[in-house]
Design an enzyme around this catalytic site. Sequence first.
Site, short mmCIF file in Angstrom:
data_model
loop_
_atom_site.label_atom_id
_atom_site.label_comp_id
_atom_site.label_asym_id
_atom_site.label_seq_id
_atom_site.Cartn_x
_atom_site.Cartn_y
_atom_site.Cartn_z
N ASN A 1 0.85 -1.18 0.00
CA ASN A 1 0.00 0.00 0.00
C ASN A 1 0.89 1.25 0.00
O ASN A 1 1.70 1.43 0.92
CB ASN A 1 -0.88 -0.05 1.26
N HIS B 1 0.91 6.17 1.93
CA HIS B 1 1.64 7.13 2.77
C HIS B 1 2.76 7.85 2.04
O HIS B 1 3.29 8.84 2.54
CB HIS B 1 2.07 6.47 4.07
N HIS C 1 -5.67 3.40 -1.54
CA HIS C 1 -7.00 3.66 -0.97
C HIS C 1 -7.42 5.06 -1.40
O HIS C 1 -6.83 6.05 -0.97
CB HIS C 1 -6.90 3.57 0.56
N ARG D 1 -9.74 7.71 -0.83
CA ARG D 1 -10.74 8.06 0.19
C ARG D 1 -11.64 9.17 -0.33
O ARG D 1 -11.23 9.98 -1.17
CB ARG D 1 -10.05 8.53 1.47
N ARG E 1 -7.53 12.52 1.13
CA ARG E 1 -6.47 13.03 2.01
C ARG E 1 -5.07 12.61 1.56
O ARG E 1 -4.10 13.26 1.89
CB ARG E 1 -6.70 12.62 3.46
N GLU F 1 -8.65 0.11 -2.83
CA GLU F 1 -9.47 0.09 -1.60
C GLU F 1 -10.41 1.29 -1.68
O GLU F 1 -9.98 2.39 -2.02
CB GLU F 1 -8.59 0.27 -0.37
N THR G 1 -8.21 3.15 8.46
CA THR G 1 -9.43 2.34 8.49
C THR G 1 -9.56 1.66 9.85
O THR G 1 -8.74 0.83 10.21
CB THR G 1 -9.39 1.28 7.37
N GLU H 1 -10.61 -9.82 3.21
CA GLU H 1 -9.32 -9.44 3.79
C GLU H 1 -9.55 -9.36 5.29
O GLU H 1 -10.37 -8.57 5.77
CB GLU H 1 -8.84 -8.08 3.25
N HIS I 1 -3.46 -4.83 7.86
CA HIS I 1 -3.65 -3.73 8.80
C HIS I 1 -2.76 -3.89 10.03
O HIS I 1 -2.89 -4.86 10.77
CB HIS I 1 -5.10 -3.56 9.26
#
Length: 379
Positions: free
Chosen positions: A147, A150, A183, A185, A189, A210, A241, A291, A331
């Site tokens: 992922n 970030h 992801h 969103r 963000r 995602e 999440t 998941e 996660h």
Amino acid sequence: MPAMVINRYPGWIPEGALNRVAGRLLRACGLASKELNILVTDDEDIARINQQWLGRQGPTNVISFPQDETDLLGDIVISADTARREASEALTGLGQRLMELLIHGMVHLLGEDHEAGPEEAKRMQRKEQELKILISKENIMADLCINVDHIATIRQARGGDEPDPVAAAAIVELAGADGVVVHLREDRRHIQDRDVRLIRETAKTRLTLEMAATDEMIAIATEVKPDIVTLVPEKRQELTTEGGLDVAGLEQSIGDAVARLNDAGIPVSLFVDPEVDQIKASGRVGAQCIEIHTGRYAEAKTAEKQEDEFEQIVKMATMATDLGLRVHAGHGLNYRNTGRLAAISEIVEFSIGHAIIARAAFTGLDQAVREMLKIVKGT
Ligand code: PXP
């Protein structure tokens, strides 16, 4: 049915996993046509069997009874009470210890006996080791999907255009990752629409998108066509999440979103807590994958709590696999807590972000990905 697990133990045991390992053992020994019975029971019951058939006092961990019948190789009796105690002494899980005892019992059925003398004990140990390696080779290595949200978080901190998650996606692929995850969103963000589109165009592996199950996101997914969509719950104020999707409580709307995405040719994974209701509901709404939200395991404050969460994940991964769902996990996974989960053969894909991007700040992204790949692939 080559291997049959009979469960007389009052607590939970990983029946499905034991069954699969027993099948692999028979194949590894060239005895695929033979049958094997495995009775899992408690200390009181195994002590009774020990007394009745071997004239020995007290409970033990495993007893093997070879059979002369042509189709039946034999019976293996395992005490889950003793296995649980031995697992906690060795700091492993119950599942792991049960597998070791199954291998030990199997080697006895093959005619080895460690009680016959030191040479025989050594030979038996070697045989157990060989079998362990043989059956682990049959294990399909899980995929690692990274992922890169970030990287976008750092970019958004200054509102500029560096660092670019599109470049990060290329670097993680070059380092050997099996896929890229973003992801998108509702509040944008970190990942932006342009990132998703460009990664879709440039990724050489797989792109997982995602997203929340909203009309806006379904329209974007339908147009961009990621390789898979993972539906996640989304709350505006959350840092990341928090908690899995309530599939059991929202069966109608999630089923509708799954159908719309499937109609667009996109398989769907549901990000759920490791709970029976959520797994069963995921099967009912027609998803292809789940998941498992590993947050409770990753954040457990005591070894005991982490053990409970680990066992719950094994149990739910097995249940989901038995329902025909592919199992992913993610996660809060990092360089310390992923190794144990990588040994669960039902988990075929890991989705990891924060820990890898955080390490990359010190070691570089390529190195951070390679280190995690070693853990996930067990190489
Ligand atoms: N899987 C899902 C569904 C997520 O929402 C996240 C967080 O974005 C992850 C995996 C990765 O979690 P982490 O960043 O803690 O590795």
